[in-house]
Design a protein around this motif. Structure first.
Motif, PDB file in Angstrom:
ATOM      1  N   VAL A   1      -0.104   0.939   2.322  1.00 26.87           N
ATOM      2  CA  VAL A   1       0.451   2.192   1.856  1.00 26.87           C
ATOM      3  C   VAL A   1       0.060   2.419   0.400  1.00 26.87           C
ATOM      4  O   VAL A   1      -0.082   1.472  -0.384  1.00 26.87           O
ATOM      5  CB  VAL A   1       1.993   2.187   2.007  1.00 26.87           C
ATOM      6  N   THR A   2      -0.166   3.655   0.035  1.00 28.09           N
ATOM      7  CA  THR A   2      -0.439   4.051  -1.347  1.00 28.09           C
ATOM      8  C   THR A   2       0.541   5.150  -1.729  1.00 28.09           C
ATOM      9  O   THR A   2       1.028   5.897  -0.863  1.00 28.09           O
ATOM     10  CB  THR A   2      -1.880   4.555  -1.514  1.00 28.09           C
ATOM     11  N   PHE A   3       0.820   5.239  -3.025  1.00 28.64           N
ATOM     12  CA  PHE A   3       1.747   6.233  -3.545  1.00 28.64           C
ATOM     13  C   PHE A   3       1.021   7.104  -4.558  1.00 28.64           C
ATOM     14  O   PHE A   3       1.062   6.832  -5.761  1.00 28.64           O
ATOM     15  CB  PHE A   3       2.965   5.559  -4.188  1.00 28.64           C
ATOM     16  N   PRO A   4       0.324   8.152  -4.100  1.00 32.39           N
ATOM     17  CA  PRO A   4      -0.377   9.029  -5.049  1.00 32.39           C
ATOM     18  C   PRO A   4       0.618   9.699  -5.991  1.00 32.39           C
ATOM     19  O   PRO A   4       1.744  10.055  -5.606  1.00 32.39           O
ATOM     20  CB  PRO A   4      -1.073  10.057  -4.138  1.00 32.39           C
ATOM     21  N   PHE A   5       0.184   9.850  -7.228  1.00 33.71           N
ATOM     22  CA  PHE A   5       1.056  10.441  -8.243  1.00 33.71           C
ATOM     23  C   PHE A   5       1.354  11.901  -7.893  1.00 33.71           C
ATOM     24  O   PHE A   5       0.451  12.696  -7.648  1.00 33.71           O
ATOM     25  CB  PHE A   5       0.382  10.342  -9.615  1.00 33.71           C
ATOM     26  N   ASN A   6       2.645  12.230  -7.861  1.00 27.44           N
ATOM     27  CA  ASN A   6       3.083  13.577  -7.496  1.00 27.44           C
ATOM     28  C   ASN A   6       4.083  14.060  -8.537  1.00 27.44           C
ATOM     29  O   ASN A   6       5.286  13.830  -8.414  1.00 27.44           O
ATOM     30  CB  ASN A   6       3.717  13.566  -6.102  1.00 27.44           C
ATOM     31  N   PRO A   7       3.612  14.720  -9.607  1.00 37.19           N
ATOM     32  CA  PRO A   7       4.533  15.142 -10.675  1.00 37.19           C
ATOM     33  C   PRO A   7       5.475  16.234 -10.198  1.00 37.19           C
ATOM     34  O   PRO A   7       5.182  16.989  -9.264  1.00 37.19           O
ATOM     35  CB  PRO A   7       3.589  15.647 -11.766  1.00 37.19           C
TER      36      PRO A   7
END
Length: 1817
Positions: free
Chosen positions: A1789-1795
């Motif tokens: 799993v990856t957690f892309p940056f989501n501002p």
């Protein structure tokens, strides 16, 4: 109906056959009652007559329908008899490669003699938790059934594995134990299951041997009890053994071996620790070489020895005991080599200093004299005296062998006892599962005592089996409340009484053993006298008085009496035993101790020598009594104990069958199979089942299968009543069936009759359909032919009319042509005559003119001879000189040209040259520069040569002038002497002679010139040809360069893609490893917390613990010891008790946690490094690709220019040479203006021009090199000088042109990029439109399909289906509208908040304007009441709290928060925002302790709530969303530029100012990974029960597939009941998951990853069950699966998740469904399958093809040849041999940056959260 009615024409039957046991045949003529014979046709076409028995008139067995052949359960067959069972087993074994088959409660296992990939952990997991009838037959299914019944019924279980030697009993028992060890696991950390499995290699090494039937035959029986605790975890095991074959120690038949352990010792004799055993090869010892084949193919005895020693160590038998065991085994081998020689007829002797006896005595610790003495003597005792008597050699050898057998038996029992000690558990055993691996029924040519005991044991087991089968049948009938009729079955109690009763065979044998002079012959006579006339099962052979026959349940067996008494006594010389008891070898003494052993092999030893244990001399009577107990008595007692154990348990039966005697893989011998089926009780099970009601159907299954036999009026709402009415109509005899509570019971053959009716009905329907279609086709054909005939007539008539008109026109034209042709002929004849006359006149006149001319010419030439001769002599000398020079030049130039051409060819053909040109462009320039210098030198040399030639030419000219002067003087003198006639006449004669000579020379010269001209012309032709070849080569080179450049580009792209893919795979692997370590870390944390809680509960006394304030935050997080957790749970007291109670466990766990933490950090660093390396490699590859492409283009242009220039030069030289050769051959001058001189000058000019061209090429190359370097160096070209500054000064113009060219190139690139952007936008629009069009098409198709299906239904069902469809549509629309309404509500709430903010700002502005208005302006206006709002404070997006309120904050916000209320009523991620605002305030006041404490408490509280409510999907999803939002907030407000670029100005002002929380971001990322994995597990637990039922078993498209007959095993119904999951259940659950995550505000990218994992689980579980269920592999099931997958894809489209990769995870399942539906006959079909099924492995494809099962007679099975073709085509595939997909696999799993765009200062805290103690700042 009567059974005889089924014997009609084309009915298939089984007839006996001598070779194949049973052979299939077909009736040629109907059978009528009273017929004495049947006319049959065999399968090969031969017609025979089968005579019936005139007494019984028994008809041959009927054959089952083809759709029933290959069934999983033999009891599912309509006709239950021996040929049907044999054929079904053969089809499954040979065609489908299936070795397991159910036969009622029995699992029949056929030995494949080949290793199959069906026993892996994935298969175990697939069978775990499944019902026995739901999956294909397997030993794991039997083990799972036993395990499940043990847990459900709380009753002990037994698995009885039987079969003859080589049938695979040991392997089956081993796999059953492996299943229990894998599924249950151990209750402690002692790895009991590993010890249980480790006992297998030990027992195989000491109890298994190679026989002619089996390479690993168990020569003893064993019963292993695997113990379980209350939680059904393995806690230990116990083993009981039966009847070890001791005779094998001293004797082996041909092609057999002794026990494996002896060969393992011999193979390991080279090891240093075994040198003292004095062993050699197996052929060196008598006990191991008798079989003459000491090696087993494919078995490494040395490696097996290592495995055996490892198993000993694992079971706690230390090294010293192991060496003691090996010492005794080696001594046995040496004992067998002791040579005994005859001294006389009654005595023998052992030669002194016998090496093997010496080794035996040294190893056993006994004296040589005692042992050698008692090997050749024996002691006889009488009432008063004791005698020592010598023994003959034969008795001495027997005594030696008996001693060896006795020692080995003692050693075997000792090992078994200590294995049981190692497997013994101190925990109380709650239940057990026993695995009985015992020999099957045996009959040989010579049967002795061992076969008697084995068959006696099988009689007892068969009796128990018959009683159990009878009991189950009775229970089934009583459960269904149908009339119970007594079933007659074979009872073998008389045979058992014959063996074990009083005065039975064993009793008489023991009695004879007690007689002083008892013998085998006297015992045989006692048997004859006692049982011959009283027992029908006992017989005497006709030709023997030393044998007897017993009628066993399987067959008659003749036993030879010889050796029965000796084997039953099992005597050994007591003096030899006493010598061994007096040994100094402690282990040997322990073997012969009678009392309980005092030492244990698991205890530590202080030295190499073990404790000395001496036998107790005070109790000799007990040992003597025990020693005198006979083998038969011991075996009978142990067998009775075994039967008591089995009767107290629930038995499960596995019958192993040996398919052939030659150990050939997948070869089936019907004779041997039938013998074993009769012997193992399978046919008895069939007979008992067939005697009652063997075929059983549920009402729903019967209705679904035979709905076609019912009329519409017969179908009622009550399925049970419908079935009753239909059966009364179809089957007239009510005794043929019975109605139970839930099932219909049929007699044998009734299902086949119903299947015949169903097939006839379907066949009639097919005929009607065919009739209608053929009528329609014939009418269409007739109309087509009629229209075609009319059309043909019209065209034929038109064609004939056109032919007539054409004929008339041709006739008229022919007349005109004849007129003109005749005129032409006459004119041609006149012109020919006129031309002939003119030609004759012309020739005559020309002849006369030539004669006159020749006469004048001869006169003129006579005058000019002298002049011509002199001129010829001068020219001759000049020409020779000139030709020599020219020829020399040609040779030199040709040689150089050939060298250059050869070099160019080599360079043109060399790929390495292009690489060097690409790499070493500067070297090329230097070479060209050197070449220019060399050509300059050459030109100077040529100029010097030309100067020297000019000077020599001048000298020669002066000399010729002098000669001419001298000749002129001579001529004057001749003129002066003209008066001298005589001399003149002589001179004239001489001149005439010289003239003749000159003419001859001229002729020679002309011939030579002609020859030379021909040679030159030939040379020119060759040069032209070479030029053409050069042109072709140039074109080939250009094409080759283009192809190579294209190949290099493709290769570079492929390499780039492969490297990119490899880096991505490595990255995913690293992520997966890292996340697996996090999972292990979490498990250890939970284990640690459980230990702390258990310790704290055990010792409630509190204590005080000091905490080190210097602990880092990471340590506190990783070890889960926060201050909040300590105060909340009271962990201080627990830790005190940990330190006092289980400190070793605590330290071990703490060390493990520390190691995992370090490994986690290292893996994280490695992951970051890999990501950076991946990004750099991608950028570098892109840049290198662009540079390489530009360099290739430049090189291609340069090479083309070079070849063109060289071609021009060659053409120019060729033209010059042609002009020179075609010039005036009679030129006589060699002055500077002569042709030779011009040629040389022209060649010099050409060289100079070539030099200039080379210089231009050098300049071009250097300019391009400069541009290439500029592209590589980017900014460095402005400051860094070039490598050749002196060349740059020479090419200013070239530099300007290069800059112009680069500018033009940039412009082109800009235009091209704009064009590509437009093209991409256009493609995206087209793709969106295509997607919409495709969705509309699919929707249209779906509507059409539903409409077509509705039209096929009856009116009532059509209305119901339309209503159902409308309800479904309205429900979906309602859900969509609800989602839109929720989104609009969210938007409205957001707009309201913004409106409030704007209203506040507007109010403030209005107040400011009112204050700025002058007093004069306000006087005239009326005074209105104004609501003046209170100005709000300018909040900074922080929340202040007190230190003592931290626990309250965490408790209210995390521990006691209900996710459902927060998700519905508040903004998503609110707890994360609140926590971050509190964290901001702690950062604002620069309180590091508060920051650390808040973060630690938050992380630990999230872990605690997840541990407490980890099974709730909403809770896990909620905290996954908030954890990710908290992580994004830490990144967004961290102050890093990469995270700030999406922020507003106000958000950038809110960034953290005092602390860098990068480490905590990593900890939160790890926590998010753990929550994600917990979410996946929670989701998997919810979906797992739905998948198989919804995707496979439920019929989404009703009526497509029928239900086949089932056997005794229960099978999950495919008809949807109330509690059955359907596809709609799965879709509703997926909707629930998706809506929950969306409500919680989960990141869209994270939702995509979750959906991808969901679909992978659905596809993997479905495919795995499909591969393990034969009843699911059919054409109709493939269509059901494809429809279900299409519904899942439709769900993805509705949620806009088609690009998340979820569809690709279903590709294996889609291809498996397509494989079930495609045509499977020809080679083209095989090729199509191989290209289509690229996502399936070869094993999966072959498995599906083997399992493919037709549901109707109109379908065909897959042929074995076709499957072999598929395997051949897929042989070269490089793939994993694993059959099943890994359902436990989780994608990294990856957690892309989501501002977030939400402003912190606008967040309001609702009062429902009870956070009033927080203050906004």
């Amino acid at each position: 109906m009567a059974a005889s009615e089924l014997y009609t024409k084309y009915a298939r039957v089984w007839i006996p056959d001598a070779e194949e046991v049973w052979k299939s045949a077909e009736l040629v003529k109907d059978y009528k009652p009273g017929d004495g014979l049947l006319r049959l046709q065999l399968e090969e076409g031969q017609e025979i007559e089968h005579k019936l028995d005139p007494k019984t008139q028994n008809l041959p067995h009927l054959r089952n329908p083809d759709i029933l052949v290959g069934e999983n359960d033999l009891t599912a067959l309509s006709y239950l008899h021996e040929p049907a069972v044999l054929h079904n087993l053969k089809v499954r074994f040979i065609d489908s490669k299936l070795i397991y088959t159910y036969c009622g409660i029995v699992l029949v296992a056929i030995n494949p003699y080949e290793t199959l990939p069906i026993y892996g952990t994935d298969i175990i997991n697939a069978y775990s938790g499944q019902n026995m009838g739901d999956m294909d037959p397997h030993i794991f299914a039997v083990a799972e059934e036993a395990y499940k019944q043990m847990a459900r019924d709380e009753r002990n279980q037994s698995i009885i594995v039987s079969g003859e030697s080589g049938a695979g009993k040991t392997v089956s028992a081993k796999y059953a134990m492996r299943y229990f060890a894998t599924v249950s696991g151990s209750a402690s950390e002692a790895n009991v299951e590993e010890k249980v499995l480790a006992s297998n290699p030990i027992m195989e090494s000491i109890g298994n041997a190679k026989t002619t039937r089996n390479d690993n035959s168990s020569r003893f029986g064993k019963y292993i009890e695997i113990g379980f605790d209350k939680r059904y975890h393995i806690i230990g095991a116990n083993m009981r053994t039966y009847l070890l074959e001791k005779s094998r120690v001293v004797f082996q038949a041909d092609e057999e071996r002794n026990y494996h352990i002896f060969y393992q010792l011999c193979a390991s004799s080279h090891l240093p620790e075994l040198k003292t055993l004095k062993l050699g090869g197996a052929n060196d010892f008598h006990y191991t070489k008798q079989g003459r084949n000491p090696v087993i193919d494919g078995v490494d005895d040395a490696k097996e020895m290592s495995n055996t020693r490892q198993a000993f160590t694992l079971l706690g038998i230390n090294e010293s005991y192991q060496m003691g065991l090996f010492q005794i085994l080696a001594a046995i081998l040496h004992l067998g080599n002791v040579e005994i020689k005859d001294r006389d007829a009654d005595s023998c002797i052992i030669p002194p200093n016998n090496g093997h006896l010496t080794a035996f005595c040294e190893l056993m610790g006994v004296t040589y004299q005692d042992m050698s003495h008692w090997l050749c003597h024996r002691k006889l005792k009488t009432a008063t005296e004791t005698y020592i008597k010598t023994t003959p050699k034969i008795q001495a050898v027997n005594s030696r062998d008996a001693l060896a057998k006795h020692i080995y038996a003692k050693l075997f029992n000792w090992i078994v006892d200590h294995v049981n000690q190692a497997l013994h558990s101190t925990v109380k055993q709650h239940s057990f599962i026993g695995v009985l691996d015992i020999y099957g029924f045996e009959t040989f040519e010579i049967n002795s005592f061992e076969q008697f005991c084995i068959n006696y044991a099988n009689e007892k087991l068969q009796q128990q089996f018959n009683m159990h089968v009878f009991k189950l049948e009775q229970e089934e009938y009583m459960k269904e409340q149908i009339p119970w009729t007594l079933i007659d079955f074979y009872d073998n109690q008389p045979c058992i009484n014959l063996i074990e009763s009083k005065m039975g065979i064993l009793d008489l044998l023991d009695e004879e053993c007690k007689m002083p002079k008892g013998s085998d012959d006297s015992w045989a006579q006692k048997l004859y006298n006692t049982h011959l006339k009283t027992c029908a099962l006992f017989e005497k052979p006709r030709m023997s008085n030393r044998a007897f026959i017993i009628q066993h349940f399987a067959d008659k067996v003749e036993y030879q009496c010889e050796g029965f008494l000796e084997k039953n006594k099992d005597t050994v010389n007591e003096e030899q035993i006493n010598v061994l008891k007096a040994s100094k070898f402690d282990l040997l003494v322990e073997l012969f101790r009678d009392e309980e052993k005092a030492t244990t092999p698991t205890g530590p030893t202080t030295g190499k020598r073990m404790l000395s244990v001496r036998p107790d001399k005070g109790r000799p009577n007990q040992a003597s009594k025990e020693h005198k107990k006979t083998v038969g008595l011991q075996f009978r007692n142990s067998l009775h104990l075994l039967m008591e154990t089995l009767n107290a348990t629930t038995p499960h039966y596995v019958r192993c069958i040996k398919p052939n005697d030659y150990k050939h893989a997948f070869t089936f011998d019907p004779k041997r199979a039938v013998q074993q089926l009769r012997a193992c009780g399978v046919l008895e099970t069939i007979r008992i089942s067939a005697a009652g009601f063997p075929s059983r159907w549920t009402y729903q299954e019967f209705f679904s299968r035979y709905r076609v036999l019912m009329k519409q009026k017969d179908v009622l709402a009550d399925r049970k009543l419908t079935c009753k009415n239909v059966l009364e109509q179809l089957v007239q005899d009510p005794d043929k069936y019975q109605f139970g509570k839930t099932k219909i019971f049929f007699r044998a053959g009734q299902v086949a009759y119903l299947e015949k009716l169903r097939a006839d009905k379907l066949r009639a329907a097919c005929i009607r359909i065919q009739k209608t279609i053929r009528c329609w086709l014939a009418r269409k054909k007739y109309l087509r032919m009629k229209n075609a005939s009319i059309t043909i007539q019209r065209y034929v008539r038109g064609h004939q009319a056109r032919r007539l008109a054409k004929f008339l026109r041709r006739t008229r034209a022919a007349i005109i042509i004849q007129k003109y042709q005749r005129m032409y002929v006459e004119r041609t004849r006149f012109r020919r005559k006129k031309a002939a006359a003119l030609a004759m006149q012309c020739i005559l006149r020309a002849y006369m003119a030539r004669q006159n001319y020749n006469r004048l010419l001869r006169e003129h030439k006579t005058v000019l001879i002298q002049k011509m001769v002199r001129g010829w002599l001068a020219r001759q000398w000049y020409k020779r000189t000139l030709q020599a020079i020219v020829y020399l030049q040609c040779c030199v130039r040709r040689m150089r040209a050939k060298r250059e051409l050869k070099k160019l060819k080599i360079e043109a053909r060399s790929v390495e040259h292009y690489k060097k040109l690409n790499i070493g462009m500067e070297n090329k320039i230097m070479q060209l520069q050197r070449r220019v210098d060399e050509q300059n030198k050459e030109n100077r040399t040529i100029s010097e040569r030309l100067t020297s030639l000019e000077s020599s030419h001048t000298v020669e000219t002066e000399r010729l002038k002098k000669e001419v002067g001298r000749l002129r003087t001579a001529e004057d003198e001749a003129k002066a002497n003209a008066n001298k006639v005589t001399s003149l006449l002589e001179e004239l004669a001489r001149l005439r002679q010289e003239l003749a000579t000159t003419q001859k020379d001229k002729k020679v010269i002309e011939d030579w010139a002609e020859k030379y001209r021909d040679e030159m012309e030939q040379m020119v032709a060759e040069l032209k040809e070479q030029n053409g070849l050069l042109k072709n080569e140039k074109e080939d080179l250009n094409r080759l360069i283009q192809e190579q450049s294209q190949q290099m580009t493709e290769k570079m792209q492929r390499a780039l893609q492969e490297e990119t893919q490899q880096l991505e795979n490595d990255l995913n692997e690293e992520r997966s490893r890292y996340q697996n370590l996090l999972t292990e870390h979490l498990r250890l944390e939970e284990r640690y917390d459980d230990l702390k809680e258990s310790i704290s509960v055990a010792v409630p006394k509190p204590g005080h613990r000091r905490t080190d304030s210097t602990h880092s935050s990471n340590e506190s997080e990783s070890t889960y010891m926060s201050e909040f957790a300590e105060s909340e749970e009271g962990s201080r007291a627990g830790e005190d008790m940990t330190r006092g109670g289980d400190m070793s466990t605590f330290l071990k766990m703490q060390k493990r946690v520390t190691e995992l933490e370090q490994e986690k950090h290292s893996l994280q660093n490695e992951l970051d490094r890999r990501e950076e390396q991946f990004q750099r490699a991608r950028a570098r590859d892109d840049e290198e690709h662009k540079k390489a492409r530009s360099a290739e283009l430049e090189y291609e242009s340069l090479k083309r220019q070079e070849l063109e220039s060289e071609n021009k030069k060659l053409k120019h030289n060729l033209n010059e040479m042609r002009q020179l050769l075609s010039g005036n051959a009679g030129a006589n001058t060699s002055a500077p203006g002569s042709p030779a001189y011009k040629v040389l000058l022209d060649q010099l000019n050409a060289s100079n021009e070539e030099l200039e061209v080379r210089k231009d090429e050098v300049l071009i190359l250097r300019s391009q090199l400069v541009s290439h370097k500029e592209a590589m160096q980017h900014k460095e070209t402005m400051t860094e000088p070039m490598s050749h500054p002196e060349d740059l000064r020479k090419m200013k113009d070239a530099g300007e042109m290069t800059q112009a060219y680069l500018g033009l190139k940039d412009t082109n690139r800009l235009l091209e990029s704009q064009l590509q952007m437009q093209r991409r936008s256009h493609d995206n629009e087209v793709e969106v439109l295509r997607g919409e069009l495709q969705s509309m098409k699919e929707e249209n198709n779906r509507q059409q399909q539903l409409l077509a299906q509705n039209l096929q239904l009856p009116p009532e069902a059509r209305i119901e289906a339309s209503l159902q469809h409308e309800i479904t549509r309205l429900t979906n629309e309602n859900l969509d509208l609800m989602e839109q309404l929720e989104k609009q509500d969210k938007t409205v709430r957001k707009l309201k908040k913004q409106l409030k903010v704007f209203a506040k700002k507007i109010g403030e502005l209005e107040v400011g304007q009112v204050e700025n208005v002058s007093p004069g302006q306000t006087v005239d206006e009326p005074i209105r009441p104004v609501n003046i709002p209170r100005r709000e404070k300018d909040f900074q997006g922080m929340l202040e709290y007190k230190k003592e309120d931290e626990l309250k904050l965490v408790k209210n916000l995390i521990l006691e928060l209900k996710p459902r209320g927060v998700a519905v009523n508040l903004i998503p991620g609110l707890p994360a925002y609140i926590l971050f605002m509190c964290l901001r305030h702690a950062d604002y006041v620069n309180d590091d302790q508060r920051v650390r404490s808040l973060l630690t408490c938050t992380i630990n509280s999230i872990k605690k709530i997840l541990k407490k409510r980890g099974d709730d999907f909403e809770t896990v999803s909620f905290w996954l969303s908030n954890t990710c939002r908290f992580l994004h907030c830490l990144k967004q407000y961290s102050g890093d530029e990469q995270f700030m670029k999406h922020n507003s100005t106000k958000q950038n002002e809110h960034c953290l100012s005092n602390f860098d929380l990068a480490e905590y971001r990593q900890v939160l990322s790890d926590l998010a990974i753990q929550i994600y994995q917990q979410l996946i597990k929670c989701m998997e637990n919810i979906l797992q029960p739905m998948i198989v039922s919804g995707m496979l078993e439920h019929e989404t498209i009703q009526g497509v597939s029928g239900v086949k007959p089932t056997g005794l095993r229960k099978r999950t119904s495919s008809i949807a009941d109330e509690g059955t999951y359907t596809l709609d259940s799965i879709l509703r659950q997926l909707n629930s998951f998706h809506s929950t995550m969306c409500q919680h505000g989960t990141d869209p990218e994270l939702i995509k990853q979750v959906v991808k994992q969901q679909f992978y689980i659905i596809g993997a579980v479905t495919l795995n069950n499909l591969l393990l269920r034969k009843d699911m592999c059919s054409w109709s099931k493939g269509m059901q699966i494809r429809y279900n997958v299409s519904q899942l894809e439709e769900w993805l489209r509705e949620k806009n998740l088609m690009n998340c990769g979820a569809k690709e995870t279903l590709e294996p399942l889609i291809q498996a469904a397509q494989l079930l539906q495609v045509k499977k006959k020809t080679d083209e079909d095989a090729e199509a399958i191989c290209s289509m099924c690229n996502a399936l492995t070869t094993a999966q494809i072959v498995k599906v093809l083997n399992l493919y099962t037709p549901l109707n007679e109109f379908e065909e099975r897959v042929s074995v040849t076709f499957i072999r073709t598929i395997q051949t085509r897929l042989r070269d595939r490089m793939e994993s041999p694993q059959l099943l997909m890994d359902t436990k696999m989780i994608y990294p799993v990856t957690f892309p940056f989501n501002p977030s765009s939400l402003a912190l200062e606008t967040i309001q805290i609702p009062t429902s959260l009870n956070l009033s103690f927080l203050t906004r700042v």
